[in-house]
Structures are given as structure tokens and as C-alpha cells.
Design an enzyme around this catalytic site. Structure first.
Site, short mmCIF file in Angstrom:
data_model
loop_
_atom_site.label_atom_id
_atom_site.label_comp_id
_atom_site.label_asym_id
_atom_site.label_seq_id
_atom_site.Cartn_x
_atom_site.Cartn_y
_atom_site.Cartn_z
CE LYS A 53 -3.86 -2.27 2.27
NZ LYS A 53 -4.74 -2.42 3.66
CD GLN A 97 -3.64 -3.74 6.80
OE1 GLN A 97 -3.43 -3.02 6.29
NE2 GLN A 97 -3.94 -5.12 6.37
CG ASP A 120 -9.31 0.57 5.58
OD1 ASP A 120 -9.21 -0.10 4.51
OD2 ASP A 120 -8.58 0.52 6.30
N1 GUN Z 1 -6.87 -6.36 6.78
C1 GUN Z 1 -7.47 -6.90 5.80
N2 GUN Z 1 -8.04 -6.28 4.89
C2 GUN Z 1 -7.88 -4.89 5.24
C3 GUN Z 1 -8.40 -3.79 4.62
O1 GUN Z 1 -8.87 -3.64 3.58
N3 GUN Z 1 -8.03 -2.75 5.55
C4 GUN Z 1 -7.42 -2.90 6.39
N4 GUN Z 1 -7.31 -1.64 7.16
N5 GUN Z 1 -7.11 -3.91 7.10
C5 GUN Z 1 -7.35 -5.08 6.45
#
Ligand code: GUN
Length: 292
Positions: A53, A97, A120
Site C-alpha cells: 500500500k 491495518q 478504509d
Molecule cells: N486487513 C485485511 N483487509 C484489510 C483492509 O482492507 N483494510 C485494513 N485496514 N485492514 C485489512
């Protein structure tokens, strides 16, 4: 042969568009979008995702503010950091995350993110907006993985209205928002999960099948209607032998590929789309904040 939905290419197109938008923001406002990436602890998969990311954000011209905290971080300290990020003018998007360590309440943390910076789309206000909004999704903070799945479907240029869509999985991150998005497209949506009876029969009626089960190669041809479209959300690392492993989806690709009209591969399907949609949300947040 089915249409293989090339998430890498489609994500790259979206990133190219965002790059131009970000250059325009820079010319007009003399600043670029900023994304704060918060990771607590060292879950291996999370480290891989955070790295990917961060790299992608930098590539399109987004400033990244990395916050990698110890596994033992206290919830109050994490919330203090988020409060600082909420008021930092250079930060447009905040990503925490998941999963968080068990000592931290995920819901409390996600609720502490300013909704307008919620890259998110997990904050209850954004979840609510997604569920009541009409068709236009231009300015909404939409959870990245399901929105990426929708963009893959749109790439097929088919009418989604009236299609029978089945979502396997009811998580807050994927299953629930995916169902909302498909409903907005006027699909007839069914969500199935671990407690659903006759799950195979329901899936077999799907024109569009979204597999977000979290179990490697769980869905085989007996679950799939001839000519169906399959979006495989799973990213599972499985061992080949003592030294080697590989990534597989939730769908047994080799078993279903001759039965379906389109399918997203793993890797190279939903994964790159999730990242591109995070960059989209951050850029939208920046634009919204510049206007307001
Ligand atoms: N963990 C698994 N998928 C995601 C996501 O799309 N965003 C975040 N912040 N954590 C995750």
C-alpha cells in the site's frame, strides 16, 4: 475460455487516472494527498499489505506517513496517535491495518478515526452512508476490497441490474459492504455464511458469485453455475513443500475455469484493486477536504 479479469491492469489504469488528479490538486492547491498508515505489531501478512500500500501510494504521488507501533502498544496510545492524525492538516486518509492485537478493541479504534479521513470506509458513519446512498458513489469512502470487486465487474460492461448475486462471507470488511454495493447496482443479493443451510445450492444459482470465505480453494465446480461470473477475494498462502509456498484464492480455479464466463485470478485479481481503491479514497478525501 473464460474472461480472466486482469486486476493488475485495471488497477494500473485507476492509478494512472489518480496520478493525473493528484498533479491537478498540486497545481491548484500546492499540496498533495497524505495517507497515514498505522500498523500495530508484526503480523506477517499485514507487513506485506502495508508495504504494498505504501509503495503504491508513493507511486501515484501521495505522501505517506508511516506509523509502525509495537505489539504491546496500549489502546489509549493508539487512539492518541489517531487523534493527532485526525487534526493534522497534511493527513487526508488514515488507515489502521487489521487485525489489531487482541488487547485492543478494534471497534473503538475504528470509531476514533475522523469519518472524513477514513480511507478504509470502516467508520459507522461511512458504513451508514454506503447503505442509504443512492447510485452515485463518487464522493463516498467505500471499503476498498468490495469496491475493487465492483470495479472488476464493471469492466465486463454487462448489465448488473436484476442479476442474481451471491456473496459468500459476512465480514464487515468485505461481505457486508459487498452486498450493499451489489444492491445499489440493482442485483438480487444473497449473503451466505458458515451457518447457511444448502450453501452449495444457493451458490449454484448465482449469476455473480463473490467468494470471500478465507479458506483456500474451498469453492469448486459443484458450487458454480455454467456461465457464472466469479470474483475470488481470497488470498491464502499454502505450503507446496518445506521450502516453497504459493498464493491461492478461495476458489479452485482449475476446477471452475471451464465452467464460468469470467473469473478474477489469485494473485493478480482483487488484490491490486484493493490497493488502488485505497488510493482513490485518499484522493477523494483530499479533494473533499479542500472544498470544505
Ligand atoms: N486487513 C485485511 N483487509 C484489510 C483492509 O482492507 N483494510 C485494513 N485496514 N485492514 C485489512
Amino acid at each position: 475460455m473464460p474472461h480472466i479479469l486482469d486486476g493488475k491492469k485495471i488497477a494500473q489504469n485507476l492509478k494512472d487516472q489518480l496520478k493525473i488528479e493528484i498533479e491537478n490538486i498540486k497545481i491548484k492547491s500546492n499540496r498533495v494527498p497524505g495517507l497515514a498508515v498505522v500498523q500495530v505489531g508484526n503480523v506477517a501478512a499485514s507487513s506485506v499489505y502495508v508495504k504494498a500500500k505504501t509503495k503504491a501510494a508513493k507511486e501515484v504521488g501521495i505522501n505517506v506517513y508511516d506509523h509502525h507501533l509495537e505489539e504491546t502498544t496500549k489502546q489509549d496510545d493508539l487512539i492518541n496517535l489517531i487523534n493527532h492524525l485526525n487534526t493534522n492538516e497534511d493527513v487526508d486518509g488514515i488507515l489502521v491495518q487489521l487485525p489489531l492485537p487482541k488487547t485492543i478493541n478494534e471497534e473503538t479504534v475504528l470509531n476514533s478515526i475522523a469519518p472524513e479521513k477514513d480511507a478504509d470506509g470502516f467508520h459507522p458513519l461511512n458504513v451508514g452512508k454506503l447503505s442509504i446512498s443512492l447510485k452515485n458513489d463518487e464522493n463516498l469512502m467505500i471499503p476498498c476490497t468490495p469496491y475493487g470487486c465492483l470495479l472488476l465487474l464493471r469492466e465486463l460492461n454487462i448489465e448488473l441490474t436484476g442479476k442474481n448475486a451471491v456473496v459468500i462471507g459476512r465480514s464487515n470488511i468485505v461481505g457486508k459492504p459487498m452486498a450493499q454495493l451489489l444492491l445499489k447496482e440493482s442485483c438480487t443479493v444473497t449473503t451466505v455464511h458458515s451457518k447457511t443451510q444448502n450453501i452449495e445450492d444457493i451458490c449454484k444459482k448465482a449469476d455473480i458469485l463473490i467468494a470471500a470465505v478465507g479458506k483456500p480453494e474451498f469453492v469448486d465446480k459443484d458450487w458454480v453455475k455454467e456461465g457464472a461470473i466469479i470474483i475470488d477475494v481470497g488470498i491464502n498462502r499454502v505450503k507446496i513443500n518445506d521450502e516453497k509456498s504459493k498464493l491461492v484464492g478461495d476458489v479452485l480455479f482449475s476446477d471452475v475455469e471451464n465452467r464460468v464466463s469470467a473469473i478474477s485470478p489469485v494473485p493478480g485479481g482483487v488484490g491490486p484493486m484493493t490497493i488502488a481503491c485505497l488510493l482513490r479514497n485518499t484522493t477523494i478525501s483530499c479533494k473533499n477536504r479542500l472544498i470544505n
